[in-house]
Motif scaffolding. Structure first.
Motif: not given
Length: 181
Positions: A76-78, A164-166
């Motif tokens: 979920s990170g970058t 983050a899933h957006s």
């Protein structure tokens, strides 16, 4: 400049530019004369690009079989991490021409992992199509055979790519202005 989900975005590649490049890539792929290739979409980020590219391939006279593989390196990170196979394909690739479709080529680790996996299973050839290429981030000597756009060194979202899933649903590719680059 869109402001969505509490984030400032700058559009880098519009929906119209992406559609045009998908048609051009499909013509380039058709020129390779692959025999009924197996298009393998690397999930999750490539699902929109893969769908549009596969439809453009149909319009260019190519009828690929389609598979999906899930490989995780981000969570979920970058920042990228270790690569792990989350969901494998169902098809036998022995003797097949494979077209790997991914959203972005950065370090090359993910695409190299999947490419080597397909070759180890007896694929006749493995070509790579990517929406975005960030050559400045390459950790391995790997290049895409088909690239829609060279991407500046920004964290990007939209057209299947997320933070983050957006933002996967956006019809364009945008830079997140308030993300750590």
């Amino acid at each position: 400049m869109p402001y969505i989900g509490g984030r400032n975005l700058e559009i880098l590649f519009s929906a119209e530019e992406i559609a045009r490049r998908n048609r051009e890539l499909a013509q380039q792929i058709a020129a390779r004369h692959l025999e009924r290739p197996l298009a393998v979409s690397i999930l999750k980020g490539s699902f929109i690009f893969a769908a549009d590219l596969i439809r453009a391939m149909h319009d260019a006279g190519i009828e690929p079989d389609v598979e999906f593989i899930t490989v995780s390196s981000y969570g979920s990170g970058t920042k990228g991490g270790d690569i792990r196979l989350v969901r494998d394909i169902d098809s036998d690739v022995a003797g097949r021409d494979i077209l790997l479709i991914d959203d972005i080529l950065e370090s090359g680790k993910t695409l190299n992992f999947v490419r080597e996996l397909m070759l180890s299973r007896g694929a006749r050839s493995v070509s790579i199509a990517v929406l975005l290429d960030k050559p400045g981030h390459r950790k391995l000597d790997l290049n895409a055979d088909f690239t829609a756009f060279e991407c500046p060194d920004y964290f990007v979202v939209g057209y299947g790519m997320d933070v983050a899933h957006s933002f996967r649903q956006l019809p364009y590719v945008a830079r997140v202005l308030d993300a750590e680059e």
